[in-house]
Design a protein around this motif. Structure first.
Motif, PDB file in Angstrom:
ATOM      1  N   GLN A  50       1.137  -1.210  -0.081  1.00 21.25           N
ATOM      2  CA  GLN A  50      -0.288  -0.444   0.011  1.00 21.25           C
ATOM      3  C   GLN A  50       1.143   0.945  -0.235  1.00 21.25           C
ATOM      4  O   GLN A  50       0.178   2.453  -0.508  1.00 21.25           O
ATOM      5  CB  GLN A  50      -0.783  -0.374   1.258  1.00 21.25           C
ATOM      6  CG  GLN A  50      -1.817  -0.896   0.979  1.00 21.25           C
ATOM      7  CD  GLN A  50      -3.193  -1.133   2.458  1.00 21.25           C
ATOM      8  OE1 GLN A  50      -2.330  -0.876   3.497  1.00 21.25           O
ATOM      9  NE2 GLN A  50      -3.674  -1.127   2.237  1.00 21.25           N
ATOM     10  N   PRO A  55      -0.018   3.562  -9.197  1.00 17.89           N
ATOM     11  CA  PRO A  55      -0.931   3.153  -9.657  1.00 17.89           C
ATOM     12  C   PRO A  55      -2.413   3.082  -9.296  1.00 17.89           C
ATOM     13  O   PRO A  55      -2.425   1.831  -9.924  1.00 17.89           O
ATOM     14  CB  PRO A  55      -0.964   3.897 -11.039  1.00 17.89           C
ATOM     15  CG  PRO A  55       0.345   3.293 -11.440  1.00 17.89           C
ATOM     16  CD  PRO A  55       0.721   2.716  -9.849  1.00 17.89           C
ATOM     17  N   ALA A  56      -3.311   4.152  -9.964  1.00 16.04           N
ATOM     18  CA  ALA A  56      -4.869   3.803  -9.370  1.00 16.04           C
ATOM     19  C   ALA A  56      -4.947   1.772 -10.369  1.00 16.04           C
ATOM     20  O   ALA A  56      -5.889   1.016  -9.471  1.00 16.04           O
ATOM     21  CB  ALA A  56      -5.521   4.484  -9.614  1.00 16.04           C
ATOM     22  N   ALA A  59      -3.381  -0.669  -8.756  1.00 20.44           N
ATOM     23  CA  ALA A  59      -3.410  -0.740  -7.276  1.00 20.44           C
ATOM     24  C   ALA A  59      -4.612  -1.820  -6.561  1.00 20.44           C
ATOM     25  O   ALA A  59      -5.710  -1.143  -6.949  1.00 20.44           O
ATOM     26  CB  ALA A  59      -3.114   0.576  -6.343  1.00 20.44           C
ATOM     27  N   ASP A  60      -4.795  -3.180  -6.172  1.00 18.82           N
ATOM     28  CA  ASP A  60      -5.771  -3.475  -5.800  1.00 18.82           C
ATOM     29  C   ASP A  60      -6.749  -3.273  -4.407  1.00 18.82           C
ATOM     30  O   ASP A  60      -7.686  -3.164  -4.141  1.00 18.82           O
ATOM     31  CB  ASP A  60      -6.022  -5.110  -5.639  1.00 18.82           C
ATOM     32  CG  ASP A  60      -4.642  -5.755  -5.898  1.00 18.82           C
ATOM     33  OD1 ASP A  60      -4.406  -5.875  -4.640  1.00 18.82           O
ATOM     34  OD2 ASP A  60      -4.107  -6.825  -6.261  1.00 18.82           O
ATOM     35  N   PRO A  62      -5.378  -0.079  -1.907  1.00 17.56           N
ATOM     36  CA  PRO A  62      -5.273   0.934  -1.478  1.00 17.56           C
ATOM     37  C   PRO A  62      -4.816   1.501  -0.293  1.00 17.56           C
ATOM     38  O   PRO A  62      -6.027   1.079   0.330  1.00 17.56           O
ATOM     39  CB  PRO A  62      -5.120   1.807  -2.611  1.00 17.56           C
ATOM     40  CG  PRO A  62      -6.550   1.263  -3.297  1.00 17.56           C
ATOM     41  CD  PRO A  62      -6.569  -0.008  -2.764  1.00 17.56           C
ATOM     42  N   ARG A  64      -6.968   3.722   2.664  1.00  9.18           N
ATOM     43  CA  ARG A  64      -8.282   4.309   2.617  1.00  9.18           C
ATOM     44  C   ARG A  64      -8.048   5.071   3.622  1.00  9.18           C
ATOM     45  O   ARG A  64      -7.899   5.098   5.256  1.00  9.18           O
ATOM     46  CB  ARG A  64      -8.784   3.638   2.745  1.00  9.18           C
ATOM     47  CG  ARG A  64      -9.387   2.535   1.551  1.00  9.18           C
ATOM     48  CD  ARG A  64     -10.702   1.930   0.753  1.00  9.18           C
ATOM     49  NE  ARG A  64     -10.568   1.374  -0.125  1.00  9.18           N
ATOM     50  CZ  ARG A  64     -10.597   1.860  -1.665  1.00  9.18           C
ATOM     51  NH1 ARG A  64     -11.133   2.669  -1.363  1.00  9.18           N
ATOM     52  NH2 ARG A  64     -10.549   0.721  -2.578  1.00  9.18           N
ATOM     53  N   PRO A  69     -10.036   6.442  -1.574  1.00  7.01           N
ATOM     54  CA  PRO A  69      -8.161   5.321  -1.366  1.00  7.01           C
ATOM     55  C   PRO A  69      -7.325   6.372  -1.486  1.00  7.01           C
ATOM     56  O   PRO A  69      -7.427   7.677  -1.876  1.00  7.01           O
ATOM     57  CB  PRO A  69      -8.739   5.092  -3.351  1.00  7.01           C
ATOM     58  CG  PRO A  69      -9.778   5.526  -3.698  1.00  7.01           C
ATOM     59  CD  PRO A  69     -10.835   6.410  -2.862  1.00  7.01           C
ATOM     60  N   TYR A  71      -2.816   6.444  -2.997  1.00  2.00           N
ATOM     61  CA  TYR A  71      -2.567   5.840  -3.923  1.00  2.00           C
ATOM     62  C   TYR A  71      -0.721   6.782  -3.527  1.00  2.00           C
ATOM     63  O   TYR A  71      -0.227   4.729  -3.815  1.00  2.00           O
ATOM     64  CB  TYR A  71      -3.171   5.397  -5.348  1.00  2.00           C
ATOM     65  CG  TYR A  71      -4.219   5.399  -6.250  1.00  2.00           C
ATOM     66  CD1 TYR A  71      -4.264   3.947  -5.772  1.00  2.00           C
ATOM     67  CD2 TYR A  71      -5.401   5.917  -6.278  1.00  2.00           C
ATOM     68  CE1 TYR A  71      -5.281   3.380  -6.413  1.00  2.00           C
ATOM     69  CE2 TYR A  71      -6.956   5.518  -6.234  1.00  2.00           C
ATOM     70  CZ  TYR A  71      -7.086   4.252  -6.430  1.00  2.00           C
ATOM     71  OH  TYR A  71      -8.167   3.653  -6.713  1.00  2.00           O
ATOM     72  N   ASP A  73       0.414   8.105  -4.796  1.00  2.00           N
ATOM     73  CA  ASP A  73       0.721   8.949  -6.373  1.00  2.00           C
ATOM     74  C   ASP A  73       1.038  10.213  -6.836  1.00  2.00           C
ATOM     75  O   ASP A  73       1.837  10.455  -8.073  1.00  2.00           O
ATOM     76  CB  ASP A  73      -0.015   7.479  -7.785  1.00  2.00           C
ATOM     77  CG  ASP A  73      -1.365   8.544  -8.030  1.00  2.00           C
ATOM     78  OD1 ASP A  73      -1.294   9.002  -6.602  1.00  2.00           O
ATOM     79  OD2 ASP A  73      -1.897   7.805  -9.112  1.00  2.00           O
TER      80      ASP A  73
END
Ligand code: FAD
Length: 389
Positions: A50, A55-56, A59-60, A62, A64, A69, A71, A73
Motif C-alpha cells: 500500500q 497507480p490506481a 493497486a488493488d 490502496p 483508504r 483511496p 494511492y 502517487d
C-alpha cells in the motif's frame, strides 16, 4: 490522480503515524544489515504494497481514508505519509519495493506497452527499482555523462558504462538507466532495463548514512537493448531523458525533504522523551527547533503541492530540500550534544539519525545546487507571494 483536501491529508497523516513504530522496530537491524531488507520489510507488518505508490490501475488494495483511496502517487500524499514513516526509519521508506524515482520517468516517457511491462511486474511481485544517473568520475552532472547507448547495424543497441551511488541497485529487478546517444544534455536517453539482462551486474557499496537504501554500483558491459527498452523513443530531443530526469528531481525533492523532516522530528521527540529536565538555554534551543519543524513542514507541503501542479518548476522543491536538510543536521547534532560524551554509543538511534541526516545533503543534489535552482526560480519570478506563503 485526485487532489485531496487539507482534512483528507490530515487524516492520512494520522493513519500513517501507526506505521512509524513498525518501521522503528527494524530500523537498527536494517542499518546493520541492509541486505536483509527483503526479510525485514516484506516479512514484517509494514503494509509495503500500500505504501509503494502504485497507480490506481495496478493497486488493488490502496490505503483508504474514510473509504476514499490514497494511492500515494501524488507528492502531496507522499510527503505526509513518508514523513510519519521516517519518524520510524527514513531508510526503510527508501528501501520499500516499488516505483520510487524510476516511476516518475516511466510516467513521463513510457508508451503504453512499456508502462504495462513496468507496472505489471511491480504489481505481481515485490520488486525494487533503480534510477541510474550518477557516475563514478562525473557525479550527477549530465553534461559529462560517459555511459553510452550505441546503435548497432542490426537495429539493436548496446549499453556501456558505470553508475554509482544508485539506491536499491543491487536488489533491483528493473530500473531506468540514463545514457548518452549524442553530445550535450539533449543527447541523454532513458532506458528501461531488467537487471537479468546479459552484461548487467550490480554490487552494494559500503556507506554510512541511510544504509538501508543499499547504495550500489551498476556495471553495464555491452548490455543488449532494443527499441522497446528506450523510453521516449520517437519523441523530440527536448522531451527525452534529461527533461524527464529534471521533472523527476522536482517531484522527488519534496519527498527527500519530508524524510529529512521526519528524522529531525524523531530526534526532537527523542530529546523531549529522554531528557525531561533541560536547562533554560537547552529548553529555549528546543523551542526554536519546534518552530523550525512547523515552518519546514509547511514549506514541504507547499513544495509538494507545487510539484503536483507543475513538475517543471523545482523552485520550492529546492527551497524545501535546503531547509529540511539543514534542520535535520542541526537537530540531530544538537540532540547528540544534549546527551553528553558517549551519546552516539549509548543512544544508537541518535547515532543513526546523525548519519542519515548527513546523507540527505548529497541525495538529489547538494545544498549549493539547491541554492542555484532557488536563485534561478527567484530571478524568473517563480516565487510569487501565493506560492511562498
Ligand atoms: C543517499 C543517497 C542516495 C542516492 N541515490 C541515487 C540514485 O538513486 N541514483 C543516482 O543516480 N544517484 C544517487 N545518488 C547520488 C546523488 O544524486 C549525487 O551524489 C548528488 O546529486 C551529488 O552530485 P555529485 O556527486 O555530482 O556532486 P557535485 O554536485 O559535483 O557536488 C560536489 C561538491 O561540489 C559542490 N558543487 C557542485 N557544483 C557546484 C556549484 N555550481 N557551485 C558551488 N558548489 C558546487 C557541491 O556542493 C559539493 O560540495 C544518491 C546519493 C545519496 C547520498
Amino acid at each position: 490522480m485526485t487532489e485531496h483536501s487539507e482534512s483528507f491529508l490530515r487524516r492520512l497523516r494520522h493513519q500513517a503515524r501507526e506505521f512509524a513504530e513498525t518501521a522503528r522496530s527494524t530500523s537498527l537491524e536494517l542499518d546493520r544489515a541492509p541486505s536483509r531488507a527483503a526479510e525485514l520489510i516484506l516479512g514484517g507488518p509494514l503494509p509495503w504494497r500500500q505504501l509503494a505508490g502504485l497507480p490506481a490501475d495496478h493497486a488493488d488494495d490502496p490505503l483508504r481514508v474514510d473509504g476514499r483511496p490514497a494511492y500515494l502517487d501524488r507528492c502531496a500524499e507522499q510527503v505526509v505519509v513518508f514523513e510519519e514513516l521516517a519518524r520510524g526509519d527514513a531508510a526503510a521508506v527508501l528501501a520499500l519495493p516499488g516505483p520510487s524515482m524510476s516511476g516518475h520517468v516511466v510516467a513521463e516517457l513510457a508508451d503504453p506497452e512499456q508502462r504495462d511491462r513496468y507496472y505489471r511486474r511491480l504489481a505481481d511481485h515485490p520488486t525494487w527499482t533503480f534510477f541510474g544517473m550518477t557516475e563514478p568520475s562525473h557525479g550527477s552532472d549530465p553534461s559529462s555523462m560517459t555511459t553510452v547507448l550505441r546503435a548497432g547495424d542490426d537495429g539493436a543497441f548496446r549499453l556501456d558504462g558505470t553508475k554509482r551511488f544508485v539506491g536499491n541497485g543491487a536488489r533491483a529487478g528493473l530500473g531506468v538507466v540514463f545514457a548518452r546517444r549524442n553530445a550535450g544534455p539533449l543527447g541523454v536517453t532513458a532506458v528501461l532495463l531488467d537487471t537479468d539482462r546479459r552484461g548487467f551486474s550490480a554490487s552494494a557499496l559500503p556507506t554510512s548514512g541511510l544504509r538501508g537504501l543499499e547504495l550500489s554500483e551498476l556495471r553495464l558491459c555491452d548490455v543488449p537493448v532494443t527499441r522497446r527498452d528506450i523510453l521516449g523513443h520517437g519523441r523530440s530531443a527536448t522531451r527525452q531523458g534529461m527533461w524527464a530526469a529534471t521533472r523527476t528531481f522536482n517531484r522527488f525533492r519534496p519527498v527527500v525533504s519530508c524524510l529529512a523532516l521526519g528524522v529531525a522530528q524523531a530526534a526532537y521527540d527523542y530529546v523531549r522523551e529522554h531528557r525531561r529536565r533541560l536547562r533554560a538555554d537547552e529548553d529555549w534551543a528546543m523551542a526554536r527547533f519546534a518552530q523550525r519543524l512547523t515552518g519546514v513542514r509547511a514549506l514541504v507541503a507547499s513544495a509538494a503541492r507545487s510539484a503536483d501542479r507543475d513538475p517543471a518548476d523545482g523552485t520550492l522543491a529546492s527551497a524545501a530540500k535546503l531547509r529540511a536538510t539543514r534542520l535535520a543536521e542541526d537537530l540531530t547534532t544538537t540532540a547528540v550534544g544534549l546527551f553528553g560524551p558517549g551519546a552516539r554509543w549509548d543512544h544508537p538511534l541518535l547515532d543513526k539519525w546523525v548519519r542519515d541526516a548527513r546523507a540527505f545533503e548529497f541525495m538529489e543534489g547538494t545544498g549549493n545546487i539547491q541554492r542555484q535552482v532557488l536563485a534561478q526560480g527567484y530571478l524568473h519570478g517563480r516565487l510569487t507571494d501565493e506560492r511562498a506563503a
